[in-house]
Design a protein around this motif. Structure first.
Motif, PDB file in Angstrom:
ATOM      1  N   LEU A   1      62.470  46.906  48.594  1.00 30.88           N
ATOM      2  CA  LEU A   1      61.202  46.755  49.408  1.00 30.88           C
ATOM      3  C   LEU A   1      61.664  45.827  50.632  1.00 30.88           C
ATOM      4  N   VAL A   2      62.492  45.146  50.723  1.00 29.03           N
ATOM      5  CA  VAL A   2      62.985  44.217  51.752  1.00 29.03           C
ATOM      6  C   VAL A   2      63.983  45.037  52.498  1.00 29.03           C
ATOM      7  N   LEU A   3      64.801  45.914  51.899  1.00 26.36           N
ATOM      8  CA  LEU A   3      65.552  46.938  52.888  1.00 26.36           C
ATOM      9  C   LEU A   3      64.744  47.798  53.343  1.00 26.36           C
ATOM     10  N   HIS A   4      63.961  48.582  52.692  1.00 29.37           N
ATOM     11  CA  HIS A   4      63.039  49.537  53.332  1.00 29.37           C
ATOM     12  C   HIS A   4      62.207  48.941  54.454  1.00 29.37           C
ATOM     13  N   GLY A   5      61.907  47.713  54.339  1.00 25.55           N
ATOM     14  CA  GLY A   5      61.192  47.173  55.555  1.00 25.55           C
ATOM     15  C   GLY A   5      61.767  46.804  56.757  1.00 25.55           C
ATOM     16  N   GLN A   6      63.070  46.421  56.628  1.00 24.45           N
ATOM     17  CA  GLN A   6      64.021  46.100  57.373  1.00 24.45           C
ATOM     18  C   GLN A   6      64.465  47.357  58.218  1.00 24.45           C
ATOM     19  N   SER A   7      64.729  48.603  57.446  1.00 27.32           N
ATOM     20  CA  SER A   7      64.915  49.920  58.280  1.00 27.32           C
ATOM     21  C   SER A   7      63.924  50.523  58.786  1.00 27.32           C
ATOM     22  N   LYS A   8      62.614  50.384  58.255  1.00 29.04           N
ATOM     23  CA  LYS A   8      61.520  50.852  59.150  1.00 29.04           C
ATOM     24  C   LYS A   8      61.222  49.865  60.296  1.00 29.04           C
ATOM     25  N   LYS A   9      61.729  48.715  60.338  1.00 33.27           N
ATOM     26  CA  LYS A   9      61.420  47.818  61.478  1.00 33.27           C
ATOM     27  C   LYS A   9      62.464  48.243  62.744  1.00 33.27           C
ATOM     28  N   TYR A  10      63.451  48.568  62.207  1.00 37.97           N
ATOM     29  CA  TYR A  10      64.558  48.942  63.413  1.00 37.97           C
ATOM     30  C   TYR A  10      64.432  50.364  63.562  1.00 37.97           C
ATOM     31  N   LYS A  11      63.776  51.312  62.766  1.00 34.71           N
ATOM     32  CA  LYS A  11      63.490  52.733  63.374  1.00 34.71           C
ATOM     33  C   LYS A  11      62.353  52.827  64.463  1.00 34.71           C
ATOM     34  N   SER A  12      61.605  51.855  64.485  1.00 35.40           N
ATOM     35  CA  SER A  12      60.478  51.986  65.581  1.00 35.40           C
ATOM     36  C   SER A  12      61.094  51.527  66.807  1.00 35.40           C
ATOM     37  N   CYS A  13      62.242  50.654  66.783  1.00 35.74           N
ATOM     38  CA  CYS A  13      62.715  50.543  68.098  1.00 35.74           C
ATOM     39  C   CYS A  13      63.659  51.710  68.346  1.00 35.74           C
ATOM     40  N   SER A  14      63.635  51.865  69.826  1.00 37.39           N
ATOM     41  CA  SER A  14      64.536  52.939  70.539  1.00 37.39           C
ATOM     42  C   SER A  14      65.687  52.541  70.720  1.00 37.39           C
TER      43      SER A  14
END
Length: 79
Positions: A35-48
């Motif tokens: 869950l932590v890794l999924h949240g981290q990757s989701k946070k960085y995907k939102s940044c261009s």
């Protein structure tokens, strides 16, 4: 009359309970880690990619296209 089962069942033994507790702990840790890794990757995907610049970086403008230059040519050393 004697009971056919004289020993305690395996699921009441101390080693089985210990194995189940450790397995449960490992499973919980894996879920939390996923869950932590999924949240981290989701946070960085939102940044261009490189288009969003922070306020600190906006205040600095460089003349040579964004790269800092180390100017050693202006300083001549006599050997």
């Amino acid at each position: 009359a004697l009971s056919a089962q004289t020993e305690a069942p395996f699921y009441e033994e101390w080693w089985f309970l210990l194995v189940m507790a450790l397995s449960s702990l490992i499973l919980i840790l894996l879920v939390v880690f996923a869950l932590v890794l999924h949240g981290q990757s989701k946070k960085y995907k939102s940044c261009s990619t490189g288009k969003t610049i922070s306020n600190v970086e906006e205040s600095v403008t460089l003349d040579n296209g964004g790269f800092t230059a180390l100017e050693l040519n202006s300083r001549h050393l006599n050997i």
